[in-house]
Design an enzyme around this catalytic site. Sequence first.
Site, PDB file in Angstrom:
ATOM      1  N   CYS A  68      14.929  81.703  17.840  1.00 38.47           N
ATOM      2  CA  CYS A  68      14.421  83.156  17.839  1.00 38.47           C
ATOM      3  C   CYS A  68      15.196  84.146  18.942  1.00 38.47           C
ATOM      4  O   CYS A  68      16.194  84.344  19.085  1.00 38.47           O
ATOM      5  CB  CYS A  68      12.864  83.179  17.363  1.00 38.47           C
ATOM      6  SG  CYS A  68      12.395  84.901  16.582  1.00 38.47           S
ATOM      7  N   HIS A 110      12.386  80.094  13.068  1.00 38.91           N
ATOM      8  CA  HIS A 110      11.458  79.008  13.710  1.00 38.91           C
ATOM      9  C   HIS A 110      11.256  77.917  12.777  1.00 38.91           C
ATOM     10  O   HIS A 110      10.376  77.734  11.995  1.00 38.91           O
ATOM     11  CB  HIS A 110      10.237  79.993  13.910  1.00 38.91           C
ATOM     12  CG  HIS A 110      10.013  80.851  15.180  1.00 38.91           C
ATOM     13  ND1 HIS A 110       9.813  80.282  16.499  1.00 38.91           N
ATOM     14  CD2 HIS A 110      10.121  82.201  15.215  1.00 38.91           C
ATOM     15  CE1 HIS A 110       9.682  81.427  17.100  1.00 38.91           C
ATOM     16  NE2 HIS A 110       9.978  82.492  16.634  1.00 38.91           N
ATOM     17  N   GLU A 138      10.535  75.078  13.495  1.00 42.49           N
ATOM     18  CA  GLU A 138       9.509  74.148  13.971  1.00 42.49           C
ATOM     19  C   GLU A 138       7.989  74.513  13.173  1.00 42.49           C
ATOM     20  O   GLU A 138       7.096  73.745  13.252  1.00 42.49           O
ATOM     21  CB  GLU A 138       9.023  74.292  15.450  1.00 42.49           C
ATOM     22  CG  GLU A 138       8.646  75.448  16.277  1.00 42.49           C
ATOM     23  CD  GLU A 138       9.541  76.794  15.980  1.00 42.49           C
ATOM     24  OE1 GLU A 138       9.046  77.691  16.674  1.00 42.49           O
ATOM     25  OE2 GLU A 138      10.456  76.650  15.695  1.00 42.49           O
TER      26      GLU A 138
END
Length: 174
Positions: free
Chosen positions: A69, A169, A171
């Site tokens: 990001c 993102h 994750e």
Amino acid sequence: GPGEEEMVRWVMKHAGAVVISGGSFDIDPSHYGQEREARIDRTDEGRTALELGLARACAEAGKPLLGVCGGMQAMAVALGGTLIQDIAAQHGNGIEHEQPTDPAEPWHGVRFSDGRLSRIYGGRTQVNSTHHQAVADPGSLRATGWAEDGIVEAVELSDAPFCVGVQWHPEIID
């Protein structure tokens, strides 16, 4: 400043790889030779200086680097690129890149050109989206992924062992 330079040297000596995670702040446009022309949220000069220094040092040394990001945006700025200061004001009529839904849910598609990420994801994937700025010019990086509205979503440094930035993102996607 000297504190950031010392930290960059320490990280380069002790870390096998670096992740620049980004955060809820913007990079001041002065770092890429522009005036403020649109929405700029909170800035964090100390962290920006550290992230730009780390990105440059990793690229020069060939140390594995992942930018996530805002971390991808820092990579681009560090390597001579520029940002779209505010997508809604300066790019417009595309996707809302600050998704109103849970960021654990995918929000829009990304298509990939040939590169490391296309080998991982294939030609396309679905990603979340929590940013209002984006990479305009990737500098010495190569754009390798785009949203349907043309916003750059992935960058890679072609000759590096592993130097990749993603605008989403990964994750937190379920």
